[in-house]
Write an enzyme that holds these catalytic residues in place. Structure first.
Site, PDB file in Angstrom:
ATOM      1  N   ALA A  61      -5.341  -3.288 -24.825  1.00 17.96           N
ATOM      2  CA  ALA A  61      -5.715  -2.288 -23.825  1.00 17.96           C
ATOM      3  C   ALA A  61      -6.494  -2.852 -22.632  1.00 17.96           C
ATOM      4  O   ALA A  61      -7.179  -2.110 -21.930  1.00 17.96           O
ATOM      5  CB  ALA A  61      -6.496  -1.154 -24.483  1.00 17.96           C
ATOM      6  N   CYS A 100     -13.046   7.064 -40.876  1.00 17.28           N
ATOM      7  CA  CYS A 100     -12.379   7.301 -42.169  1.00 17.28           C
ATOM      8  C   CYS A 100     -10.877   7.093 -42.076  1.00 17.28           C
ATOM      9  O   CYS A 100     -10.164   7.232 -43.066  1.00 17.28           O
ATOM     10  CB  CYS A 100     -12.724   8.672 -42.724  1.00 17.28           C
ATOM     11  SG  CYS A 100     -11.657  10.013 -42.174  1.00 17.28           S
ATOM     12  N   HIS A 137      -6.141  -6.929 -17.479  1.00 14.67           N
ATOM     13  CA  HIS A 137      -6.544  -8.284 -17.112  1.00 14.67           C
ATOM     14  C   HIS A 137      -6.528  -8.434 -15.594  1.00 14.67           C
ATOM     15  O   HIS A 137      -5.734  -7.794 -14.900  1.00 14.67           O
ATOM     16  CB  HIS A 137      -5.566  -9.316 -17.685  1.00 14.67           C
ATOM     17  CG  HIS A 137      -5.477  -9.296 -19.179  1.00 14.67           C
ATOM     18  ND1 HIS A 137      -6.458  -9.809 -19.984  1.00 14.67           N
ATOM     19  CD2 HIS A 137      -4.512  -8.840 -20.021  1.00 14.67           C
ATOM     20  CE1 HIS A 137      -6.101  -9.673 -21.256  1.00 14.67           C
ATOM     21  NE2 HIS A 137      -4.922  -9.086 -21.300  1.00 14.67           N
ATOM     22  N   LYS A 141      -4.405 -16.279 -23.585  1.00  9.01           N
ATOM     23  CA  LYS A 141      -5.641 -16.096 -22.833  1.00  9.01           C
ATOM     24  C   LYS A 141      -6.873 -16.300 -23.701  1.00  9.01           C
ATOM     25  O   LYS A 141      -7.960 -16.381 -23.213  1.00  9.01           O
ATOM     26  CB  LYS A 141      -5.647 -14.703 -22.206  1.00  9.01           C
ATOM     27  CG  LYS A 141      -4.681 -14.614 -21.038  1.00  9.01           C
ATOM     28  CD  LYS A 141      -4.724 -13.271 -20.381  1.00  9.01           C
ATOM     29  CE  LYS A 141      -4.172 -12.197 -21.265  1.00  9.01           C
ATOM     30  NZ  LYS A 141      -2.769 -12.391 -21.643  1.00  9.01           N
ATOM     31  N   ARG A 201       4.555  -9.676 -29.644  1.00 11.57           N
ATOM     32  CA  ARG A 201       4.846 -10.030 -28.249  1.00 11.57           C
ATOM     33  C   ARG A 201       6.316 -10.414 -28.116  1.00 11.57           C
ATOM     34  O   ARG A 201       6.830 -11.157 -28.947  1.00 11.57           O
ATOM     35  CB  ARG A 201       3.985 -11.217 -27.799  1.00 11.57           C
ATOM     36  CG  ARG A 201       2.490 -11.000 -27.984  1.00 11.57           C
ATOM     37  CD  ARG A 201       1.758 -12.309 -27.770  1.00 11.57           C
ATOM     38  NE  ARG A 201       0.327 -12.184 -27.906  1.00 11.57           N
ATOM     39  CZ  ARG A 201      -0.353 -12.352 -29.047  1.00 11.57           C
ATOM     40  NH1 ARG A 201       0.299 -12.649 -30.154  1.00 11.57           N
ATOM     41  NH2 ARG A 201      -1.666 -12.246 -29.069  1.00 11.57           N
ATOM     42  N   THR A 238       3.718  -1.671 -26.866  1.00 11.15           N
ATOM     43  CA  THR A 238       2.827  -0.739 -26.175  1.00 11.15           C
ATOM     44  C   THR A 238       1.894  -0.003 -27.136  1.00 11.15           C
ATOM     45  O   THR A 238       0.792   0.384 -26.767  1.00 11.15           O
ATOM     46  CB  THR A 238       3.691   0.265 -25.361  1.00 11.15           C
ATOM     47  OG1 THR A 238       4.463  -0.510 -24.442  1.00 11.15           O
ATOM     48  CG2 THR A 238       2.859   1.271 -24.613  1.00 11.15           C
TER      49      THR A 238
HETATM   50  C1  LIG Z   1      -1.392  -8.104 -29.868  1.00  9.98           C
HETATM   51  C2  LIG Z   1      -1.080  -7.801 -28.435  1.00  9.98           C
HETATM   52  C3  LIG Z   1      -2.110  -7.625 -27.526  1.00  9.98           C
HETATM   53  C4  LIG Z   1      -1.833  -7.359 -26.194  1.00  9.98           C
HETATM   54  N1  LIG Z   1      -2.857  -7.104 -25.337  1.00  9.98           N
HETATM   55  C5  LIG Z   1      -2.590  -6.813 -24.050  1.00  9.98           C
HETATM   56  C6  LIG Z   1      -3.639  -6.489 -23.166  1.00  9.98           C
HETATM   57  O1  LIG Z   1      -4.796  -6.390 -23.550  1.00  9.98           O
HETATM   58  N2  LIG Z   1      -3.321  -6.279 -21.863  1.00  9.98           N
HETATM   59  C7  LIG Z   1      -2.041  -6.365 -21.403  1.00  9.98           C
HETATM   60  O2  LIG Z   1      -1.842  -6.224 -20.195  1.00  9.98           O
HETATM   61  N3  LIG Z   1      -1.025  -6.621 -22.240  1.00  9.98           N
HETATM   62  C8  LIG Z   1      -1.265  -6.814 -23.546  1.00  9.98           C
HETATM   63  N4  LIG Z   1      -0.246  -7.046 -24.407  1.00  9.98           N
HETATM   64  C9  LIG Z   1       1.125  -7.018 -23.899  1.00  9.98           C
HETATM   65  C10 LIG Z   1       1.661  -5.598 -23.741  1.00  9.98           C
HETATM   66  O3  LIG Z   1       1.385  -4.815 -24.879  1.00  9.98           O
HETATM   67  C11 LIG Z   1       3.156  -5.667 -23.502  1.00  9.98           C
HETATM   68  O4  LIG Z   1       3.408  -6.552 -22.452  1.00  9.98           O
HETATM   69  C12 LIG Z   1       3.749  -4.328 -23.164  1.00  9.98           C
HETATM   70  O5  LIG Z   1       3.394  -3.342 -24.093  1.00  9.98           O
HETATM   71  C13 LIG Z   1       5.259  -4.464 -23.096  1.00  9.98           C
HETATM   72  O6  LIG Z   1       5.788  -3.213 -22.821  1.00  9.98           O
HETATM   73  P1  LIG Z   1       7.344  -2.996 -22.846  1.00  9.98           P
HETATM   74  O7  LIG Z   1       7.592  -1.612 -22.374  1.00  9.98           O
HETATM   75  O8  LIG Z   1       8.022  -4.108 -22.138  1.00  9.98           O
HETATM   76  O9  LIG Z   1       7.764  -3.198 -24.370  1.00  9.98           O
HETATM   77  P2  LIG Z   1       7.658  -2.206 -25.628  1.00  9.98           P
HETATM   78  O10 LIG Z   1       6.410  -1.464 -25.666  1.00  9.98           O
HETATM   79  O11 LIG Z   1       7.993  -3.053 -26.806  1.00  9.98           O
HETATM   80  O12 LIG Z   1       8.822  -1.178 -25.357  1.00  9.98           O
HETATM   81  C14 LIG Z   1      10.174  -1.475 -25.510  1.00  9.98           C
HETATM   82  C15 LIG Z   1      10.847  -0.211 -25.991  1.00  9.98           C
HETATM   83  O13 LIG Z   1      12.255  -0.408 -26.036  1.00  9.98           O
HETATM   84  C16 LIG Z   1      12.747   0.370 -27.101  1.00  9.98           C
HETATM   85  N5  LIG Z   1      14.076  -0.132 -27.473  1.00  9.98           N
HETATM   86  C17 LIG Z   1      14.379  -1.331 -28.016  1.00  9.98           C
HETATM   87  N6  LIG Z   1      15.709  -1.412 -28.253  1.00  9.98           N
HETATM   88  C18 LIG Z   1      16.254  -0.241 -27.830  1.00  9.98           C
HETATM   89  C19 LIG Z   1      17.571   0.289 -27.831  1.00  9.98           C
HETATM   90  N7  LIG Z   1      18.600  -0.406 -28.308  1.00  9.98           N
HETATM   91  N8  LIG Z   1      17.762   1.533 -27.334  1.00  9.98           N
HETATM   92  C20 LIG Z   1      16.727   2.265 -26.859  1.00  9.98           C
HETATM   93  N9  LIG Z   1      15.438   1.817 -26.859  1.00  9.98           N
HETATM   94  C21 LIG Z   1      15.205   0.578 -27.335  1.00  9.98           C
HETATM   95  C22 LIG Z   1      11.706   0.165 -28.198  1.00  9.98           C
HETATM   96  O14 LIG Z   1      11.772   1.177 -29.181  1.00  9.98           O
HETATM   97  C23 LIG Z   1      10.420   0.164 -27.402  1.00  9.98           C
HETATM   98  O15 LIG Z   1       9.810   1.434 -27.384  1.00  9.98           O
HETATM   99  C24 LIG Z   1      -0.491  -7.303 -25.754  1.00  9.98           C
HETATM  100  C25 LIG Z   1       0.551  -7.459 -26.666  1.00  9.98           C
HETATM  101  C26 LIG Z   1       0.271  -7.686 -28.007  1.00  9.98           C
HETATM  102  C27 LIG Z   1       1.394  -7.809 -28.970  1.00  9.98           C
END
Ligand SMILES: Cc1cc2nc3c(=O)[nH]c(=O)nc-3n(C[C@H](O)[C@H](O)[C@H](O)COP(=O)(O)OP(=O)(O)OC[C@H]3O[C@@H](n4cnc5c(N)ncnc54)[C@H](O)[C@@H]3O)c2cc1C
Length: 584
Positions: free
Chosen positions: A128, A536, A131, A348, A409, A123
């Site tokens: 950002a 900066c 899509h 994509k 990812r 995240t």
């Molecule tokens: C380079 C890149 C570009 C992207 N661009 C886009 C985009 O433009 N548009 C879009 O829709 N998506 C995009 N994505 C995808 C998107 O960022 C993710 O799908 C999304 O952020 C996933 O969110 P999440 O909450 O599942 O995971 P995360 O943000 O990884 O959150 C998981 C959380 O779990 C916590 N956690 C892990 N283990 C434990 C534990 N044992 N105990 C407690 N907490 C724990 C971690 O600390 C973390 O904060 C992109 C991803 C990447 C890498």
């Protein structure tokens, strides 16, 4: 019958890679155990297995030389709370689920191991983009939820007072788009008619507004696009947001509606009694619950394993992005991507894209990596980004790069989102494999999780007093002069600029530190206010931000952190060190 067929196919793959391994298949979930000679083979076996029709998950336990052994951490068994639902992970997905569940009469606790929501995983490092779903593989869950999430996003962004802008996206089809060896005339015919026709037919099916434009029209609207363009398809509702502000707003609104958020709290074990979830053991104590939502991103497989509910392995895929100075905003009016055939699977394509803050970004890359925490950006990756996107806009000033970052990812080998109740552990809900478009899909993922909880027997009664509205703190740079003057008259700190590049005031930094989810590090302040995100990159404002943090948190400067544990920036006063030296 299906499992037998899958098993035979996996065994064939294992023979191809000369793996010494056993396969079992249960209800479409493939478990592979054994050894291979390299990490690369481990990944390829997982990917090929994930592509077999009917496979619902791949648990890849193949060992290879150098594979890191995980050690189980110790937790606190003492019961510190009770909840109807515990959400593990405070990324955008966990926070969207928390907000959705806060609409119901439920006791919900979200636990996050890092010191901030949206601060621990993908995240904090994505592109950002909201899509539309046009880039996803047809018929996948991620496409369905992306299409739905995109449609829900505007309303949620309004309710939460976060940026949402329909910037539009070009899919440019150029002479460089088709890598197949075909006669030039055929390539041109494909690019001018067949490809746009296929994209538009797909868009119609998904209910996404899109239209085709000629090269002449494209160059009129985007004068810096490559002269090699043949045609383009435009998606006006392609949008962008701020993933940090959106995630923080989701969490704050969830809290306002009764959700408890525990930061710096790592889940280290999950107890299961008679096939039902019992307790979530964290580094701060145990929480009794009947329902666990596993939204732990890259670690979702390890969390599932703690509960004995492993149905997939997460394999990290890195994506690096370059950020350009706001000066470059004038080179494009909309975001854009270059269509490439053959298509890179599950990707994509990235592109040259706008941001809500006025910068331009190029990227991202896509690379399988071994280490879930490897967020490095190498010179080779930077070169590759330039090489990949330069054909789209050759005259773009590439020297205007001000920053780069990478995000990881959390991919499953089946490459789709895995959102379902666990097959063997009652009350355990998987929300895994959420790679892109997890941000765009987050509102729809949250709705889906709520309906799974209901199906799994959780009594869910809507609250009458749910308040969907959350007000963002004041942002002077986004105000007109009269509003700004009024604000400064009320509190002079909104008139003191701390970050000159992004015009962030002391008032905003103080607001962030004392907000519902307090920003207690330089990075947390950066995510909320943009202090340090400008040209900066914090060279000027960092010491000032650190001083404000020390003052407001009443801690010595040496205790101010950049991000998580161990990231303290200062070791003492320079003159003190000199004095110590003189003494010795
Ligand atoms: C380079 C890149 C570009 C992207 N661009 C886009 C985009 O433009 N548009 C879009 O829709 N998506 C995009 N994505 C995808 C998107 O960022 C993710 O799908 C999304 O952020 C996933 O969110 P999440 O909450 O599942 O995971 P995360 O943000 O990884 O959150 C998981 C959380 O779990 C916590 N956690 C892990 N283990 C434990 C534990 N044992 N105990 C407690 N907490 C724990 C971690 O600390 C973390 O904060 C992109 C991803 C990447 C890498």
């Amino acid at each position: 019958m299906r499992d037998v067929r899958i098993k035979k196919k996996v065994e064939k793959i294992l023979r191809k890679y000369r793996a010494k391994a056993n396969v079992t298949v249960e209800d479409g979930i493939v478990f592979i155990k054994g050894t291979v000679t390299s990490w690369r083979k481990y990944v390829e076996i997982g990917k090929e297995t994930g592509r077999i029709k009917g496979v619902k998950g791949v648990v890849n336990d193949l060992e290879y030389p150098g594979k890191e052994k995980k050690r189980k951490k110790r937790g606190e068994e003492r019961v510190i709370g009770k909840a109807d639902v515990v959400i593990i992970g405070g990324g955008v997905v966990g926070c969207a689920i928390a907000r959705e569940l806060s609409k119901y009469k439920l006791n919900v606790i979200l636990v996050e191991k890092s010191d901030d929501v949206g601060g621990g995983g993908a995240t904090k490092a994505n592109n950002a983009l909201v899509h539309t779903g046009i880039g996803e593989k047809m018929g996948t869950l991620k496409q369905k939820l992306c299409v739905e999430g995109h449609k829900m996003f505007r309303k949620i962004a309004e309710e939460l007072d976060v940026p949402y802008e329909e910037c539009g996206m070009w899919i440019v089809i150029s002479e460089d788009s088709i890598a197949y060896r075909l006669p030039r005339i055929l390539k041109k015919f494909l690019a001018s008619y067949i490809i746009p026709f296929i994209i538009l037919r797909r868009a119609k099916k998904l209910g996404i507004e899109m239209y085709k434009v000629s090269k002449k029209e494209l160059l009129k609207r985007e004068p810096y696009v490559t002269e090699k363009a043949i045609a383009a398809v435009f998606s006006p509702s392609y949008a962008m947001t701020c993933p940090f502000r959106y995630t923080i707003a989701l969490a704050e609104n969830a809290m306002e509606n009764g959700v408890k958020i525990m930061l710096n709290t790592e889940v280290v074990d999950i107890t299961v009694e008679n096939g039902n979830v019992g307790k979530v053991i964290t580094t701060k104590g145990a929480i009794e619950t009947k329902f666990v939502i596993n939204a732990a991103g890259l670690y979702a497989d390890e969390i599932a394993s703690l509960a004995g509910a492993r149905e997939y392995t997460i394999h990290p895929k890195k994506g690096a992005t370059l950020i350009f100075d706001k000066e470059t905003r004038k080179f494009l009016n909309h975001s854009m991507t270059l269509l490439r055939l053959p298509r890179i699977e599950h990707y994509k394509g990235g592109g040259i894209m706008l941001t809500v803050d006025g910068n331009v970004q190029w990227g991202p890359t896509i690379d399988e990596i071994e280490d879930k925490e490897d967020t490095s950006v190498t010179a080779e990756e930077i070169e590759r980004i330039f090489k990949t996107y330069e054909p789209l806009m050759p005259k773009f000033p590439k020297k205007a790069v001000i920053a780069y970052f990478s995000g990881i990812r959390a991919a499953s080998f089946t490459e789709d989102f895995i959102i379902r109740a666990a097959k063997k552990v009652k009350g355990f809900i998987h929300v895994a494999g959420i790679q892109s478009p997890g941000l765009a899909a987050s509102p729809a993922i949250a709705k889906m999780v709520a309906s799974i909880l209901q199906q799994e027997g959780l009594k869910m009664e809507l609250k009458k007093d749910f308040n969907p509205i959350r007000k963002a703190p004041p942002i002077p740079r986004e105000m007109d002069m009269a509003e700004r003057k009024k604000l400064v008259e009320r509190d002079g700190r909104y008139g003191r600029i701390v970050c000159r590049c992004e015009e962030v005031t002391e008032g905003e930094i103080v607001d962030a530190i004392h907000s519902k989810i307090p920003a207690c590090s330089i990075d947390a302040i950066k995510r909320r206010t943009r202090a340090g995100m400008g040209r900066c990159q914090g060279s000027f404002c960092l010491p000032y931000v650190a001083k404000i943090l020390a003052r407001e948190l009443n801690i010595p400067l040496e205790k101010v952190k950049k991000g998580g544990d161990g990231s303290e920036l200062f070791i003492g006063k320079a003159k003190c060190l000199l004095e110590e030296k003189n003494e010795s």
